[in-house]
Design a protein around this motif. Structure first.
Motif, short mmCIF file in Angstrom:
data_model
loop_
_atom_site.label_atom_id
_atom_site.label_comp_id
_atom_site.label_asym_id
_atom_site.label_seq_id
_atom_site.Cartn_x
_atom_site.Cartn_y
_atom_site.Cartn_z
N THR A 701 0.85 -1.18 0.00
CA THR A 701 0.00 0.00 0.00
C THR A 701 0.89 1.23 0.00
O THR A 701 1.93 1.26 0.67
CB THR A 701 -0.91 0.02 1.22
OG1 THR A 701 -1.66 -1.19 1.27
CG2 THR A 701 -1.88 1.19 1.16
N TYR A 736 -2.72 0.63 -4.28
CA TYR A 736 -2.32 -0.73 -3.90
C TYR A 736 -1.45 -1.30 -5.01
O TYR A 736 -1.68 -1.08 -6.21
CB TYR A 736 -3.54 -1.61 -3.69
CG TYR A 736 -4.42 -1.17 -2.54
CD1 TYR A 736 -4.00 -1.35 -1.23
CD2 TYR A 736 -5.66 -0.59 -2.77
CE1 TYR A 736 -4.80 -0.96 -0.17
CE2 TYR A 736 -6.46 -0.19 -1.72
CZ TYR A 736 -6.02 -0.37 -0.42
OH TYR A 736 -6.82 0.02 0.62
N ALA A 755 -6.95 2.99 -5.13
CA ALA A 755 -7.94 2.21 -4.39
C ALA A 755 -9.32 2.44 -4.99
O ALA A 755 -9.71 3.57 -5.28
CB ALA A 755 -7.92 2.60 -2.92
N ASN A 783 -4.24 -13.37 -4.27
CA ASN A 783 -3.60 -13.25 -2.95
C ASN A 783 -3.47 -14.60 -2.27
O ASN A 783 -3.71 -14.76 -1.09
CB ASN A 783 -4.37 -12.28 -2.05
CG ASN A 783 -4.27 -10.85 -2.52
OD1 ASN A 783 -3.37 -10.49 -3.28
ND2 ASN A 783 -5.19 -10.01 -2.09
N ASP A 800 -9.19 -3.11 -4.00
CA ASP A 800 -9.49 -2.63 -2.66
C ASP A 800 -8.48 -3.13 -1.63
O ASP A 800 -8.66 -2.96 -0.44
CB ASP A 800 -10.90 -3.05 -2.24
CG ASP A 800 -11.08 -4.56 -2.29
OD1 ASP A 800 -10.10 -5.27 -2.62
OD2 ASP A 800 -12.20 -5.03 -2.00
N ARG A 801 -7.44 -3.68 -2.13
CA ARG A 801 -6.36 -4.17 -1.28
C ARG A 801 -5.17 -4.49 -2.17
O ARG A 801 -5.32 -4.56 -3.39
CB ARG A 801 -6.78 -5.41 -0.50
CG ARG A 801 -7.13 -6.59 -1.38
CD ARG A 801 -7.80 -7.70 -0.56
NE ARG A 801 -8.07 -8.90 -1.33
CZ ARG A 801 -9.08 -9.05 -2.15
NH1 ARG A 801 -9.92 -8.05 -2.35
NH2 ARG A 801 -9.28 -10.19 -2.80
#
Length: 924
Positions: A701, A736, A755, A783, A800-801
């Protein structure tokens, strides 16, 4: 009305003691009584008296008392004035008519008598009657006789040889009394020596101020300085009635005689007070003069010198100034300076022991001119405080005033081993025994002193100690307290105290041991704890944070006054002093702790250094004050140190902290103003805001600077001038990291994505192929979590990550298929481990129809010959060739044969049925 009052005056006006030979009994004259007190302080006899004069002979064998009574005859007369008046009272017509309605008839004018009584202030008439009662008593108070000398006998002196009592008056009258009667009376007049009977006119001067009796000779001293002598009659002369007193004038000394003693030859020694520009005492007949004599006055007519003479007459001791002077045979033998003016003196029979009291309450006992015992109220009080555990040595002025009482009289026994001293209304007796002693102390400590205290009493005695000697200590249980000796920065400290019980002279010497100690100067004395005197290792401790007197000064600037006042008070409460270091004789010592060990071998200065800590900034919301410097002043206003962290080693101190007003200048995360996130900047100073262009959190991030929210400025550096509270907020966008395993890729080839943004990721369906084996895309792994449903080679995902996009693959093998009938794919790729999921289409074939029908029954591995019968299918674990296996279906042939048999049976059955019917018909 008559009131008879005996005049009583305060006990502070008149008191003295006379000793007996051994001082086992004390004759004590008080303003209101005469007492005989035993050695242990027990009252043996008491007689009320008014300002009595007492006397005894040189051995104390009797007590002569002159009780000088004052009697007031007070007549009170009350007067008043009485008057009567006749007046007419006029009644109003309304009152007369009202009384008439009730049957009371009164005239309108009524005569009335008024009586008036007026008391006047009382008239008091006072008449004074004065008389003297002379009496003679045994040593225990038993009265031999008493005689009233009449209303005019104002006695000023009394003497006795325990046979005769001689009293003299302020009018120059002398009464010779024996066995309770006046045997003779003498009247003295200036310049004349006459013997008379009772005076026919009021007598005049000179007042008699002193009397002395030795054997049968009486000496008389007057206020004019004349000295007379007369002889007392013998027993035979008294019985015969034929005697001559032989009154004669011995000499004159030019001043009032306030001391009269007997020399070794039986002649008089007169101490005469000569009042000149500088008063002096003239010693008759030696001709010695001493300036500034101490004249003690106990009443209006009985002053006397603070003086005494030995019983052998060789020594005379006189108080002059602050000294006591010893005269031997008319020459000055020794003198000693006292801390206060002497008020009473007494001597032993040969003058070797002298007791002296002072107006400040000191008592000294001299032996051969050397003080061996002393005491005073202040030393006694300090001694008693020390015995109670209070060693401060501090005493208030009020306590000192209450403790100090003049020594009004002293007495010494014949041998000088017993002494008595009187403090106005109390008498203490020092009855002593011999106590030898030895002092073990460094040579420069001598001479020393020791205090002796008798528990239960209010007096302590102080003795001088040499290398060895004898102490004359009181009888009974005593506390012997060797005293410290101070010699500048060095003192001698006693090893221990002693508690002894004395019943007589002691043979074994008492050993006093002393050690030398050195002064320790503790700075600041109020903050450093430890011994004030030490020898060898000593431990000291300092207070960690002492209280301070703090003032805060703030310069003027645009800011609310109430806020500045609160900030000033807050800053004053936060300024403190903290311990920093030790210094010993100016050199740094210790390890920074608040305790210190010092080896004391000389006078030493132990100093604790403190640092003043003041808050650099004190704030309240958007306003604050910034520290300029701190000034430390001592108690006298001198500057000790200046700075932001000044130091001091004196106490108490006054601290002045100087501040400037400031304003809150702040920013938010990933930005600084003048190097910090927030600060209080002073008026018109520059504030430099710096924002980080990119803030990588190192977890996939990051934040990317966009602009300053308040100004829309996109530069990461912003410079502002402080004129009030100021805030600048950087605006960041969050991104991100997107990591994609090749050959997959992100459209646009981005590595970081904002994001909330949606991105597309694509991957080829076939990864690789070689010799009948190939690797193909299976599904996406997001992930680290496989997504079995994400099998499309194109992935659309919202960021969003942080994203780590990988994929799973599958191995496929080339499978070749052959079949005799029907049709099947000639080749196909099958996932590793999967069953061959294909059959020839159609699965059954007529060849030729309708007789022969072939059905698919499985696959045969051409390489191994293994047949996999359907529905069992072969699992593929490598490239392979499979041939379809067909089987002839017998059902069609059986069906044709079955149909022919059924036709034959049906024909037989029909014929049989028909036969039975015919048989039945025949039977009928």
């Amino acid at each position: 009305m008559r009131l008879w009052l005996i005049l009583l005056i305060s006990a502070l006006a008149f008191a003295y003691v006379l000793p007996t030979e051994s001082l086992d009994v004390i004759y004590w004259a008080r303003p209101d009584s005469v007492k005989i007190v035993g050695l242990e302080g027990r009252g043996l006899w008491n007689q009320p008296a008014i300002y009595p004069l007492i006397a005894t002979d040189r051995a104390g064998r009797c007590l002569a008392v002159a009780n000088r009574l004052y009697i007031y005859d007070i007549a009170v007369r009350q007067f008043r004035i009485d008057r009567s008046f006749l007046v007419d009272v006029q009644l109003s017509p309304q009152i007369v008519e009202t009384l008439a309605q009730y049957g009371i008839r009164l005239p309108q004018t009524i005569p009335v008598v008024l009586n008036l009584s007026l008391p006047l202030p009382p008239l008091i008439l006072a008449t004074l009657y004065k008389t003297t009662v002379a009496s003679l008593h045994a040593p225990y108070g038993y009265p031999h006789w008493a005689l009233n000398l009449g209303p005019r006998a104002n006695v000023t002196a009394v003497a006795t040889n325990c046979e005769y009592v001689v009293v003299a008056t302020i009018w120059g009258e002398i009464y010779v009394i024996r066995d309770g009667r006046i045997i003779d009376q003498i009247l003295l007049e200036p310049g004349v020596s006459v013997r008379r009977g009772p005076p026919t006119r009021p007598p005049l001067d000179p007042p008699v101020t002193a009397l002395a009796v030795v054997n049968n000779t009486v000496y008389v001293g007057t206020s004019t300085g004349d000295i007379y002598r007369f002889r007392l009659p013998t027993e035979a002369e008294l019985r015969s009635g034929r005697y001559d007193l032989g009154l004669s004038k011995v000499g004159s000394c030019g001043g009032a005689v306030y001391g009269l003693y007997i020399d070794p030859s039986g002649g008089p020694i007169a101490l005469c007070f000569v009042k000149r520009e500088r008063p002096y005492v003239h010693v008759f007949p030696y001709g010695v003069t001493l300036a500034d004599p101490v004249l003690v006055t106990y009443g209006i007519d009985t002053p006397r010198f603070a003086s005494a003479a030995s019983q052998d007459g060789r020594w005379v001791f006189i108080g002059a100034g602050n000294e006591v002077v010893g005269l031997r045979d008319g020459r000055v033998a020794w003198r000693y300076t006292l801390p206060a003016r002497p008020s009473a003196v007494a001597a032993s029979w040969n003058g070797s022991v002298v007791a002296v009291g002072t107006q400040a309450g000191h008592f000294y006992l001299f032996r051969d001119g050397v003080p061996v015992v002393r005491t005073d109220p202040i030393s006694t009080q300090l001694l008693l405080r020390a015995l109670a555990g209070n060693y401060t040595g501090n005493i208030t002025a009020q306590q000192a005033a209450a403790a100090v009482k003049p020594v009004t009289s002293v007495a010494v026994s014949f041998d000088g081993q017993t002494a008595a001293l009187e403090y106005w209304d109390t008498v203490s007796v020092l009855y002593t025994a011999k106590l030898p002693y030895v002092v073990e102390a460094p040579g420069d400590c001598l001479p020393l002193e020791a205090a002796v205290y008798v528990p239960g009493t209010n007096i302590g005695y102080i003795y001088t100690l040499e290398k060895s000697g004898i102490l004359y200590v009181p009888y009974g249980q005593v506390e012997v307290l060797p005293l410290y000796r101070y010699m500048g920065d060095v003192r001698c400290k006693p090893e221990r105290n002693f508690t002894l019980t004395i019943f007589g002279d002691v043979a074994e010497p008492l050993v006093f041991r002393y050690v030398k100690q050195y002064r320790v100067y503790k700075q600041p004395a109020d903050l450093v704890k430890g011994p004030d005197w030490a020898s060898g290792p000593a431990t000291f401790s300092a207070e960690l944070s002492p209280p301070l007197q703090v003032q805060v000064a703030v310069e003027a600037a645009p800011a609310p006054a109430d806020i500045l006042a609160r900030l000033r008070n807050t800053a004053a409460g936060l300024v403190r002093a903290v311990f920093e270091a030790w210094e010993v004789d100016g050199r740094p010592a210790g390890a920074g702790f608040a305790s210190l060990a010092v080896d004391v071998q000389k006078p030493v200065v132990v100093k604790a250094v403190y640092r003043v800590e003041a808050p650099a900034t004190v704030y309240d919301g958007d306003y604050g004050i910034n520290l300029v410097d701190v000034v430390v002043y001592d108690a006298f206003g001198n500057v000790v140190d200046v700075g932001k962290s000044p130091r001091f080693s004196v106490y108490p101190v006054n601290v002045v902290a100087r501040y400037k007003p400031s304003y809150l200048v702040s920013t938010s995360a990933w930005a600084t103003v003048n190097g910090s996130a927030r600060l209080y900047a002073e008026y018109m100073t520059k504030a430099v805001f710096r924002a980080e262009p990119v803030v990588d959190l190192r977890n996939g991030t990051r934040y990317v600077f966009v602009k300053w929210a308040e100004t829309e400025d996109t530069n990461t550096v912003l410079v502002e001038t402080v004129t009030g509270p100021l805030r600048r907020t950087p605006v960041y966008v969050r991104q991100y990291r997107v990591v994609v395993a090749p050959p997959a890729r992100v459209e646009g080839n981005v590595t970081w994505a904002d994001a909330g943004k949606t991105i597309r990721i694509t991957i080829p369906s076939l990864i690789g192929e070689q010799a009948g084996v190939r690797v193909a895309f299976k599904n996406w792994v997001i992930n680290g979590v496989p997504n079995a449903t994400a099998r499309s080679t194109t992935l659309t995902i919202r960021v969003d990550r942080p994203l780590n996009i990988t994929y799973e693959t599958k191995r496929q093998y080339l499978v070749s298929l052959r079949t005799r009938y029907s049709s099947a794919p000639p080749t196909m790729w099958v996932d590793e481990g999967n069953a061959l999921g294909v059959v020839p289409t159609p699965a059954d074939v007529w060849s030729p129809p309708p007789l022969f029908r072939y059905v698919f029954v499985g696959w045969r591995d051409v390489a191994t010959g293994v047949v996999y019968y359907y529905p069992q299918m072969p699992y593929v674990y490598g490239p392979a060739t499979y041939e379809a296996v067909w089987a002839l279906d017998p059902l069609p042939l059986v069906a044709i044969g079955g149909a022919a048999g059924a036709a034959v049976f049906l024909v037989w059955f029909l014929r049989r049925r028909r036969l039975r019917r015919l048989m039945a018909e025949v039977a009928e």
